[in-house]
Structure formats: C-alpha cells, structure tokens
Design a protein around this motif. Structure first.
Motif, PDB file in Angstrom:
ATOM      1  N   VAL A   1     101.217  23.566  69.874  1.00  0.00           N
ATOM      2  CA  VAL A   1     100.365  24.373  70.755  1.00  0.00           C
ATOM      3  C   VAL A   1      98.930  23.840  70.754  1.00  0.00           C
ATOM      4  N   TYR A   2      98.435  23.466  69.580  1.00  0.00           N
ATOM      5  CA  TYR A   2      97.091  22.854  69.506  1.00  0.00           C
ATOM      6  C   TYR A   2      96.996  21.645  70.430  1.00  0.00           C
ATOM      7  N   LEU A   3      98.056  20.820  70.395  1.00  0.00           N
ATOM      8  CA  LEU A   3      97.983  19.542  71.102  1.00  0.00           C
ATOM      9  C   LEU A   3      98.274  19.692  72.584  1.00  0.00           C
ATOM     10  N   LEU A   4      99.179  20.599  72.927  1.00  0.00           N
ATOM     11  CA  LEU A   4      99.627  20.655  74.315  1.00  0.00           C
ATOM     12  C   LEU A   4      98.893  21.724  75.117  1.00  0.00           C
ATOM     13  N   ILE A   5      98.575  22.849  74.491  1.00  0.00           N
ATOM     14  CA  ILE A   5      97.890  23.913  75.241  1.00  0.00           C
ATOM     15  C   ILE A   5      96.393  23.869  74.993  1.00  0.00           C
ATOM     16  N   GLN A   6      96.017  23.565  73.770  1.00  0.00           N
ATOM     17  CA  GLN A   6      94.622  23.336  73.380  1.00  0.00           C
ATOM     18  C   GLN A   6      93.713  24.547  73.487  1.00  0.00           C
ATOM     19  N   VAL A   7      93.450  25.041  74.713  1.00  0.00           N
ATOM     20  CA  VAL A   7      92.524  26.169  74.852  1.00  0.00           C
ATOM     21  C   VAL A   7      93.139  27.238  75.757  1.00  0.00           C
ATOM     22  N   GLY A   8      92.634  28.458  75.592  1.00  0.00           N
ATOM     23  CA  GLY A   8      93.124  29.546  76.434  1.00  0.00           C
ATOM     24  C   GLY A   8      91.960  30.270  77.080  1.00  0.00           C
ATOM     25  N   PRO A   9      92.236  31.296  77.865  1.00  0.00           N
ATOM     26  CA  PRO A   9      91.166  32.090  78.445  1.00  0.00           C
ATOM     27  C   PRO A   9      90.447  32.904  77.360  1.00  0.00           C
ATOM     28  N   GLY A  10      89.244  33.359  77.662  1.00  0.00           N
ATOM     29  CA  GLY A  10      88.466  34.109  76.684  1.00  0.00           C
ATOM     30  C   GLY A  10      88.964  35.524  76.491  1.00  0.00           C
ATOM     31  N   GLU A  11      90.145  35.614  75.947  1.00  0.00           N
ATOM     32  CA  GLU A  11      90.759  36.925  75.730  1.00  0.00           C
ATOM     33  C   GLU A  11      91.406  36.964  74.358  1.00  0.00           C
ATOM     34  N   LEU A  12      91.644  38.182  73.892  1.00  0.00           N
ATOM     35  CA  LEU A  12      92.244  38.329  72.570  1.00  0.00           C
ATOM     36  C   LEU A  12      93.582  37.619  72.461  1.00  0.00           C
ATOM     37  N   LYS A  13      94.318  37.579  73.556  1.00  0.00           N
ATOM     38  CA  LYS A  13      95.651  36.988  73.448  1.00  0.00           C
ATOM     39  C   LYS A  13      95.594  35.492  73.126  1.00  0.00           C
ATOM     40  N   SER A  14      94.510  34.823  73.513  1.00  0.00           N
ATOM     41  CA  SER A  14      94.372  33.417  73.121  1.00  0.00           C
ATOM     42  C   SER A  14      94.296  33.289  71.601  1.00  0.00           C
ATOM     43  N   ILE A  15      93.614  34.243  70.999  1.00  0.00           N
ATOM     44  CA  ILE A  15      93.449  34.199  69.551  1.00  0.00           C
ATOM     45  C   ILE A  15      94.754  34.505  68.839  1.00  0.00           C
ATOM     46  N   TRP A  16      95.547  35.338  69.469  1.00  0.00           N
ATOM     47  CA  TRP A  16      96.852  35.661  68.879  1.00  0.00           C
ATOM     48  C   TRP A  16      97.844  34.532  69.052  1.00  0.00           C
ATOM     49  N   LEU A  17      97.727  33.791  70.161  1.00  0.00           N
ATOM     50  CA  LEU A  17      98.799  32.851  70.487  1.00  0.00           C
ATOM     51  C   LEU A  17      98.410  31.378  70.408  1.00  0.00           C
ATOM     52  N   ILE A  18      97.142  31.036  70.666  1.00  0.00           N
ATOM     53  CA  ILE A  18      96.807  29.612  70.780  1.00  0.00           C
ATOM     54  C   ILE A  18      95.993  29.134  69.585  1.00  0.00           C
ATOM     55  N   ASN A  19      94.752  29.546  69.539  1.00  0.00           N
ATOM     56  CA  ASN A  19      93.984  29.243  68.329  1.00  0.00           C
ATOM     57  C   ASN A  19      92.804  30.183  68.220  1.00  0.00           C
ATOM     58  N   GLU A  20      92.379  30.363  66.969  1.00  0.00           N
ATOM     59  CA  GLU A  20      91.343  31.355  66.707  1.00  0.00           C
ATOM     60  C   GLU A  20      89.949  30.778  66.830  1.00  0.00           C
ATOM     61  N   GLY A  21      89.849  29.452  66.943  1.00  0.00           N
ATOM     62  CA  GLY A  21      88.545  28.824  67.109  1.00  0.00           C
ATOM     63  C   GLY A  21      87.594  29.036  65.948  1.00  0.00           C
ATOM     64  N   ARG A  22      88.139  29.238  64.757  1.00  0.00           N
ATOM     65  CA  ARG A  22      87.267  29.386  63.583  1.00  0.00           C
ATOM     66  C   ARG A  22      87.671  28.313  62.589  1.00  0.00           C
ATOM     67  N   GLU A  23      86.736  27.397  62.361  1.00  0.00           N
ATOM     68  CA  GLU A  23      86.986  26.208  61.565  1.00  0.00           C
ATOM     69  C   GLU A  23      87.860  26.468  60.331  1.00  0.00           C
TER      70      GLU A  23
ATOM     71  N   GLN B   1      85.601  31.347  70.917  1.00  0.00           N
ATOM     72  CA  GLN B   1      86.732  31.120  70.001  1.00  0.00           C
ATOM     73  C   GLN B   1      87.901  30.437  70.710  1.00  0.00           C
ATOM     74  N   SER B   2      88.250  30.957  71.896  1.00  0.00           N
ATOM     75  CA  SER B   2      89.456  30.412  72.522  1.00  0.00           C
ATOM     76  C   SER B   2      89.220  29.022  73.109  1.00  0.00           C
ATOM     77  N   LYS B   3      87.965  28.664  73.379  1.00  0.00           N
ATOM     78  CA  LYS B   3      87.679  27.306  73.863  1.00  0.00           C
ATOM     79  C   LYS B   3      87.295  26.374  72.717  1.00  0.00           C
ATOM     80  N   ASN B   4      87.265  26.929  71.501  1.00  0.00           N
ATOM     81  CA  ASN B   4      87.092  26.085  70.332  1.00  0.00           C
ATOM     82  C   ASN B   4      85.736  25.384  70.251  1.00  0.00           C
ATOM     83  N   CYS B   5      84.681  26.065  70.678  1.00  0.00           N
ATOM     84  CA  CYS B   5      83.337  25.468  70.620  1.00  0.00           C
ATOM     85  C   CYS B   5      82.996  24.988  69.209  1.00  0.00           C
ATOM     86  N   MET B   6      83.498  25.719  68.205  1.00  0.00           N
ATOM     87  CA  MET B   6      83.116  25.452  66.818  1.00  0.00           C
ATOM     88  C   MET B   6      83.675  24.134  66.289  1.00  0.00           C
ATOM     89  N   ASN B   7      84.613  23.516  67.044  1.00  0.00           N
ATOM     90  CA  ASN B   7      85.078  22.213  66.593  1.00  0.00           C
ATOM     91  C   ASN B   7      84.354  21.059  67.268  1.00  0.00           C
TER      92      ASN B   7
END
Ligand code: HEM
Ligand code: HEM
Ligand SMILES: [Fe+2]
Lengths: 481, 220
Positions: free
Chosen positions: A114-136, B101-107
């Motif tokens: 999912v990281y490699l193929l979907i990479q980013v999602g819309p700015g919604e909670l579901k992106s955090i649940w399904l794609i990535n949380e964007g926290r190092e 978060q979902s666009k991964n700015c932090m990386n």
C-alpha cells in the motif's frame, strides 16, 4: 541430529525453528531498507530520479519502516531463539506463535504494498486507518497498529508463560517486564489529534522510550545471553551487570525523554530536565562496553562463535559511540536549538540504530546459523571466514563513512541555515546548495554503496557459512570456581 | 569464590533497578499531567493556542525578558477573510492536520523540527518571507500546495511533488500551518525573520461575523 555443516531443522528446538523464520524475514527486510535508503540518498543528489513515481517521502518511509520492522522481527526471533534454552522448557504456545508469525508477515507485506502503490490518500481519517498515518517511524495505518499490538501480545504471552512454566531466571524477569513496557508504549502512538504539539508529545513516548529505554534493555538481555553462550561467562556476573544497566538506563532514559520536549510547545522546564537526564544516558552505555570488553578479555576472546562475538563487541562500541557520544553531542538544548532536525540528527540516527541494534541482531543471526547447521565449528580460522570478516568490515566502514559525511553536512547546515540564516525557506536552501553540504551527500552515497556491498556479502555469508565445516563447535564451559 | 562485596551484590542491584525505574516513571507521570495541561489547545499558559487564533494576526517577535523569539497574537486578521468560531476553526485545522498526515509531509519536511530533512521546516512556514506579502500570502500558499512542481525556489532542482491536494485540503492545510506558527516553541527556530505584517491594513471581514470569535483567543 543430522550431519555437521548441513542446515536441518532437526538441529533446532521448537522456539528456534520459529526464530529462524523471523530471522529470514528480518534479513529480507534489512535488504529492503538498504535498497530504499539508496534510492532516497540518490534523490538528494539527483532530485529528478524517480520523481513522481517513488518520491523521496515514499522511499524514506519504506526505508525507516523496513528498519523498525526488521529490527522488531530480529528481536522477536532472538527471544524465541533463547527462550527454551533459558527457561529449560518447550515454548508453551508454539502453534499460536507460528500462526502469529504468518499473520504478522502478511500484514507487513500488505502495508508495504500500500505504501508503494497507493502512497497517499485524501485528507480524511480513513486515509490514516487504511493507507498511512504520516507520522515518522509509526506510519503504519491504524488497522496495522492494532494487528501489531495483537501480535506483540501473543508473543508476550508465549514468552511470559514459557518462563513461568520453566525456569524464571534473572534475564527472564527483566525481559518479561521490558516487553510489557515495550508493547504498552506503542499504545501511546495510536490515536489522532489535530493538535500537533500533543501529537508529537505522545509520539516521542513511543520513539524515545522504545529506543532509549525498552530496546536498550532488550539488547542488554540479549547481550547477557550472548556472553553466556559464546564465552560461558558466569550467570551471576552477567545478571548483576544487567541489573546495573537497567538501573542506569531507565534512571537516565525515562526522564531523558525531555530532550525531545525542548521545541514542540512543551514547557520550559524540559530544557533543564531533558538536558540533564539525557546527558546522563551515555553512562549505562559505558557500563555495557566495560562489561563486554572485560568479559571478552577475561576469556581471552576464546569463544564458540567468533563472528557472533565480534558483532557483540561491535555492539558495545557502536552503542556507545552512536547513541552515547553522537547522542550527547546534540542533546543539550543550547546546541540542539541549532542542530534540531538537521543532518546532525540523521548522522546520529544512523550510527545509533546500526551500532546498538543491527549489530546485536546480526550476532544472533550468526548464533542461529551455527546451530542450524548442527552446531558446527565457528572459531576464527573457519572455512571461508574472509566473507564474514569482509562483510563486517564493509558494513562498518560504510556506516562510519555515512555518519561522518552526514555530520559534516549537519555542521554546515546548522551554521548556515540556522545560526546565520534563521531557518527559513531561503536559508534552508542556502545551506543545501552549499558545496560542503553537497560533498557530504556525495560521501554519504559512497558510504551507502559500501554498506550495500557489505550487506550483499553478509547475506551470502549467512547462507554459506559453516557449509564445508566438519569440525564441531568449540565447547565453552561455564566458568567453574 | 570469595564472598561478593556488598556493592557487587546481585540483590542490591536488582532492588536498585526496580526503585530507580519506579521513581523515574512516577516523576514522568507527574510531569506528563502538567505538560499535557500546557499543550492542550487553548491552554491557560498560552503555549498552545486555541484553534480560533487563526482569526488573528500571528507574529514571531523577540522577547527581551525570555531572551528568545515568541509568538505574538495581533489584531483580527481572519484567514480567507472569514472569522471562524472555535469549533469551525478546530474542524478546519483538523482537516489540515489530516491532510499533512495522509500526504506524508513529515517524510520530506520537519514540523516543529521533527521529521525529514529533505525540505524546509514548516514550523513557521506561515511567516516565511518568500510568500511575498501578507496580502498575497494565503493565495500563494494555496496555489503552491495544489501545484508546487513548477514553483522552484532552489538551484538544486529539488521540487515538491504534486500530491493531489484539493483546494479544500489546501486551505485547511494553510489554516493548520497558520495555527502551528502560533505555538510557543521556546524560540525555535532561532533567528527567524518573519514576513513583515505590520504596516498592512487590517483585512476586512467579509463573511457574517461569528458570535464568539470577535477578539483574540481567550488566552494571551
Ligand atoms: C540506541 C539508542 C538510540 C537510538 C537508536 C537513537 C536514535 C535516534 C533517532 C533515529 C533520532 C531522530 C528522530 C527523528 O527522526 O526525529 C534521534 C534523535 C535524538 N537523539 Fe537519539 N538515539 C539513541 C540514543 C540517544 C542518546 C543516548 C542520546 C543522548 C545522549 C540521544 C539524543 C538524541 C537527541 C537529542 C535527538 C533529537 C535530535 C533533534 O533534535 O533533531 N539519542 N535519536
Ligand atoms: C545504504 C545505506 C543507507 C542509505 C543510503 C541511507 C539513506 C538515508 C536517507 C537518505 C535518509 C533520509 C534522511 C533525511 O530525512 O534527510 C535516511 C534516514 C534514516 N535512515 Fe538510512 N540509509 C542507509 C542505511 C541505514 C541503516 C543501515 C540504518 C539503521 C539501521 C538507517 C537508519 C535510518 C534512520 C533511523 C533514518 C531517519 C533519520 C532521522 O530522521 O534522523 N539507514 N537514510
Ligand atoms: Fe531520545
């Protein structure tokens, strides 16, 4: 027991059979980490490379997530490796442990795809649940977080229950309590808040209290077992040292958390508390060096597994320099104001993770392969020993070269971007464009390629070491008195 | 084996380990309660501002007493010309945070100095002089976020990719960045020279004024 020098599961106890599975995945993910590190490093010098296909953010995320996961797999494997030996009884829930391994591995594969193929999602909670949380470091989506917690709990159950059924040694006691803390801390990173100060405050509970408290103690346990195993050091000595290390590590590391609370909105008292306690953190790391080196010297480096011992000694020094010295260099707020979030941090992060954790897990890989091949001879002068020596040399040289290069770039950056420039957009690029910075990035790549060569050799060596050996392992007696 | 000296006794060190860990942890818990109090949005100490602070001008000014730059909340200067209630502001900032978060700015970027080092720190990005003037800033930021690849600001060719950010997400992200710039970071980043916001006329409020958000947020 099958013939010497031939890989056979019959040579392993139940926990160890499971351990080698973890080790295999671990080694593969180490390879992925190196690969994506190279891609990210190349992009510093050639920003158009893979731009829009695998952006820097994607490569970096895979790089550091592969690291976290392969180290965790390595730790879990190492604990399963020593579990039956240390407790004197078979692993209680081995079937469950196996199932757990497959689920965990599958989840990791899905997350990475999912990281490699979907990479980013819309700015919604579901992106955090399904794609990535964007926290190092803890980018894994929430569903995977929950999976990780379940997997770690199953693992913990297996460890605790096995020790409880068998022998509950000093190492076991420290290990079990440490694993509770390690799993519990992960929960601190599992919730969403719009408030970035709050977010980073709890995020550091996971990151710092993992690497500078619970993981350190975990490798302390592994070191203790490793020293008993490779050199027959007396248990009482090893366990006393382990308690000393726990006292010093937790005594400095828990409040040392404050060195991440200087600039994120947290109160000013953390400047004092964080600066003071984190400045004490190198002390337990010195204790570990003394311990390992003293024992090795006392036993005249006579060991049953020279590559493992070499990596263990390397761990003691790597931990001391990478975490202790490189950490100390930027841990006082007066310095950190200018180095915070620069290549200094990257320099320290690389040497610390490598020195403290990679080394220890590689030592366990070597312990494992030795027994897997029927407890074959692994003293110095073993057949084909140039491979482990060269891979070790290349990995260390590559890592030290990267660390030094990043440090020089970091010095330049903290001077030009921070001290002179004031850290804005223009100042940032003034530093990045400076020849000294760029040269650092070039040397990082030279170090990186060296490291990658070391990795290839390591993988090859692990597949072949001991293959043509016909001598049985050296028996190290427990110290008798 | 001779008698072990008292200072080398295993049980002494086991007890020490337990005590030291316990005491450190209790201290940490105690400090955590206090810290969480300080960093809750709209906290009494004002270190982390209420979300409705985005209705006001935010500056970053040297404070001689603390010997560092601190955020200063100025007159009403609503974002995108609309004064928001605390709830509306929180929803907007939250949308922006979710976007980061979902666009991964932090990386690629650091936020509050944490993250990745491939792109500039975003802590005070709202105040960056490169946005030109305070009148054009909001628009420039939205345009940049939605389509950054052709707006190069460096000779290295290091570009920010197009992350598929919608206009709604871009505006929310700007709100988040504005709010983040009001956090009291103990003077980090040091020596930062903010965009000049002083002599520009106060923007006029176009939308219906919200009931509770007329003045600066509750704290100072
Ligand atoms: C094995 C142990 C350690 C590991 C693996 C480790 C790793 C790291 C990593 C990866 C970061 C960067 C985090 C980020 O991405 O923002 C970091 C930051 C930091 N570490 Fe360590 N560290 C260790 C021990 C220490 C010790 C013992 C000290 C102090 C004596 C220390 C001081 C710091 C400081 C001050 C920072 C913040 C850097 C900044 O402001 O950007 N670390 N560490
Ligand atoms: C082939 C070798 C490697 C290369 C070329 C490489 C390259 C990179 C790059 C480009 C970054 C991003 C830094 C930034 O944000 O600017 C990074 C981050 C990082 N790498 Fe590596 N890396 C390599 C090996 C390793 C190894 C072996 C480890 C540890 C086991 C490691 C641990 C890390 C960590 C912890 C970070 C985050 C650092 C921070 O945020 O401060 N890397 N690496
Ligand atoms: Fe830390």
């Amino acid at each position: 027991m099958s013939a010497l020098g031939i890989i056979s599961n019959a040579n392993l106890n139940g926990g160890q059979k499971l351990a080698v599975k973890y080790f295999t995945v671990s080694l593969a993910l180490f390879g992925a980490q190196v690969l994506f590190g190279l891609l990210a490093g190349i992009q510093y010098l050639n920003p158009d490379f893979l731009f829009g296909i695998l952006d820097f953010s994607v490569n970096r995320m895979v790089h550091i997530n592969a690291m976290v996961v392969w180290l965790l797999f390595g730790f879990i494997g190492s604990v399963y490796w020593l579990l039956e030996d240390e407790s004197g009884t078979p692993v209680v829930g081995l079937g469950l442990g196996n199932l757990n391994f497959w689920i965990f591995t599958l989840a990791v594969v899905v997350v990475v795809l999912v990281y490699l193929l979907i990479q980013v999602g819309p700015g919604e909670l579901k992106s955090i649940w399904l794609i990535n949380e964007g926290r190092e470091y803890i980018e894994a989506p929430r569903w995977a977080d929950i999976g990780i917690v379940v997997c770690v709990l199953i693992f913990f159950f297996n460890v605790a229950a096995t020790f409880m059924k068998g022998r509950f040694t000093g190492i076991a006691g420290v290990l079990v309590l440490d694993l509770v803390a390690l799993a519990g801390l992960y929960l601190a990173g599992m919730w969403y808040t719009p408030n970035i100060s709050m977010d980073q405050h709890w995020w550091w509970w996971v990151i710092h209290l993992w690497v500078e408290a619970t993981w350190e103690v975990l490798v302390g346990c592994l070191m203790a077992y490793g020293l008993i195993k490779t050199m027959g050091v007396r248990r009482k000595i090893v366990e006393t040292w382990l308690y000393i290390e726990v006292a010093l590590m937790f005594g400095s590391g828990i409040l040392g958390l404050g060195h991440h609370y200087f600039w994120i909105g947290t109160p000013e008292y953390w400047l004092t508390i964080g600066g003071f306690f984190s400045a004490l953190e190198p002390i337990p790391l010195v204790a570990m060096v003394v311990h390992a080196v003293f024992d090795a010297g006392y036993h005249k480096l006579k060991s049953s597994n020279t590559p493992a011992l070499a990596w263990i000694i390397g761990q003691a020094f790597g931990n001391f320099f990478g975490a202790g010295v490189w950490g100390f260099m930027h841990t006082l707020p007066q310095i950190n104001l200018y180095t915070h979030g620069t290549q200094w941090t990257a320099s320290h992060g690389h040497l610390a993770f490598f020195g403290a954790y990679v080394t220890m897990i590689l030592a366990f890989f070597y312990l494992a392969i030795q027994k897997w091949r029927g407890n074959v001879w692994m003293g110095s002068n073993l057949v084909g020993s140039w491979k482990w020596k060269w891979s070790m040399f290349l990995l260390w040289t590559g890592m030290i070269a990267m660390t030094m290069a990043l440090l020089i770039s970091g010095y330049e950056q903290s001077q030009i971007e921070r001290a002179i420039g004031g850290s804005d957009w223009v100042a940032y690029f003034a530093a990045q464009e400076h020849p000294w910075f760029v040269q650092g990035m070039v040397w990082r790549m030279i170090g990186g390629w060296t490291f990658a060569a070391g990795f290839v050799l390591l993988a090859w060596d692990l597949m072949t070491i001991g293959k043509r050996e016909t001598r049985p392992a050296l028996v190290v007696d427990a110290e008798s008195h | 084996m001779s008698q072990t000296a008292w200072w080398a006794s295993e049980s002494l060190w086991r007890k020490s380990a337990i005590w030291v860990t316990g005491v450190s942890f209790i201290f940490l818990i105690f400090l955590t309660f206090d810290t969480v109090d300080h960093i809750t949005a709209g906290s009494k100490s004002g270190r982390v501002k209420a979300y409705s602070v985005i209705n006001n001008r935010i500056d970053y000014v040297f404070d001689a007493k603390r010997n560092m730059q601190v955020p200063v909340i100025g007159p009403v200067e609503p974002l995108f010309g609309k004064v928001l209630t605390e709830e509306e502001a929180e929803a907007l900032v939250s949308k922006g945070k979710l976007t980061t978060q979902s666009k991964n700015c932090m990386n690629c970027h650091t936020l509050l100095g944490n993250g990745s080092y491939y792109a500039p720190d975003l802590t005070k990005s709202w105040l960056d002089q490169s946005w030109g003037s305070k009148e054009t800033r909001e628009k420039s930021m939205v345009e940049f976020l939605m389509d950054p690849t052709d707006k190069l600001h460096n000779s290295l060719g290091r570009k920010m990719p197009n992350l598929g950010i919608t206009e709604e997400e871009a505006k929310a992200t700007v709100a988040f960045l504005k709010w983040m710039s009001s956090i009291d970071t103990n003077g980090f980043p040091a020596n930062f020279k903010p965009l000049d916001q002083s002599d520009a006329p106060v923007a006029t409020v176009t939308a219906e004024p919200a009931p509770k958000a007329s003045a600066a947020p509750a704290q100072q």
